[in-house]
Write an enzyme that holds these catalytic residues in place. Structure first.
Site, PDB file in Angstrom:
ATOM      1  N   VAL A 128       0.872  -1.080   0.140  1.00 47.03           N
ATOM      2  CA  VAL A 128      -0.021  -0.284   0.022  1.00 47.03           C
ATOM      3  C   VAL A 128       0.504   1.201   0.169  1.00 47.03           C
ATOM      4  O   VAL A 128       1.990   1.336   0.967  1.00 47.03           O
ATOM      5  CB  VAL A 128      -1.026  -0.182   0.881  1.00 47.03           C
ATOM      6  CG1 VAL A 128      -1.784   1.276   1.544  1.00 47.03           C
ATOM      7  CG2 VAL A 128      -1.916  -1.342   1.396  1.00 47.03           C
ATOM      8  N   CYS A 129       0.717   1.800  -0.939  1.00 45.04           N
ATOM      9  CA  CYS A 129       1.645   3.088  -0.816  1.00 45.04           C
ATOM     10  C   CYS A 129       1.380   4.220   0.352  1.00 45.04           C
ATOM     11  O   CYS A 129       0.140   4.801   0.324  1.00 45.04           O
ATOM     12  CB  CYS A 129       0.773   4.427  -2.297  1.00 45.04           C
ATOM     13  SG  CYS A 129       1.785   5.883  -1.893  1.00 45.04           S
ATOM     14  N   VAL A 130       2.292   4.476   1.082  1.00 49.29           N
ATOM     15  CA  VAL A 130       2.416   5.272   2.780  1.00 49.29           C
ATOM     16  C   VAL A 130       1.808   6.765   2.026  1.00 49.29           C
ATOM     17  O   VAL A 130       0.865   6.768   3.065  1.00 49.29           O
ATOM     18  CB  VAL A 130       4.151   5.420   3.310  1.00 49.29           C
ATOM     19  CG1 VAL A 130       4.576   5.452   2.473  1.00 49.29           C
ATOM     20  CG2 VAL A 130       3.557   5.456   4.583  1.00 49.29           C
TER      21      VAL A 130
END
Length: 122
Positions: A71-73
């Site tokens: 998941v893109c932080v």
């Protein structure tokens, strides 16, 4: 052949559902793939995401596949999704990242794109 499934669609859309269905089919055929949640799709990783009983809970559904769920932080934090470390760092009240999901940077996405034979975006 290795496929990157890049999911950007919100969890309430049919595209997000179709991405999950594709991953299920690929897993059942033992095809190589990886998943990256970006933009509105990061909401799928929210442990507090509630769905009615007659609707598929994509958060839980993805967890059943037992594959890495990147998941893109940055996208996650801007949409209120955080792991424990980032909640502390950014003085948030609590974390809400669902189990088996991992916050990661765009470097992970770049590496996944580089190593993939196919990229499918939903």
């Amino acid at each position: 052949m290795h496929t990157l499934i890049l999911i950007t669609a919100a969890p309430t859309t049919r595209l997000a559902y179709h991405a999950f269905q594709l991953a299920c089919a690929m897993k059942s055929k033992q095809q190589s793939f990886e998943v990256f949640f970006y933009q509105d799709a990061v909401s799928i990783a929210n442990a507090q995401l509630w769905r009615a009983e007659d609707e598929l809970n994509l958060t839980q559904a993805w967890q059943t596949l037992n594959v890495p769920l990147n998941v893109c932080v940055s996208a996650a934090l801007s949409r209120g999704v955080s792991d424990e470390e980032n909640a502390k760092r950014h003085h948030l009240a609590h974390d809400n990242l669902a189990e088996q999901y991992t916050l990661t940077g765009l470097g992970t996405l770049a590496e996944a794109i580089k190593s993939a034979d196919h990229l499918l975006q939903f």
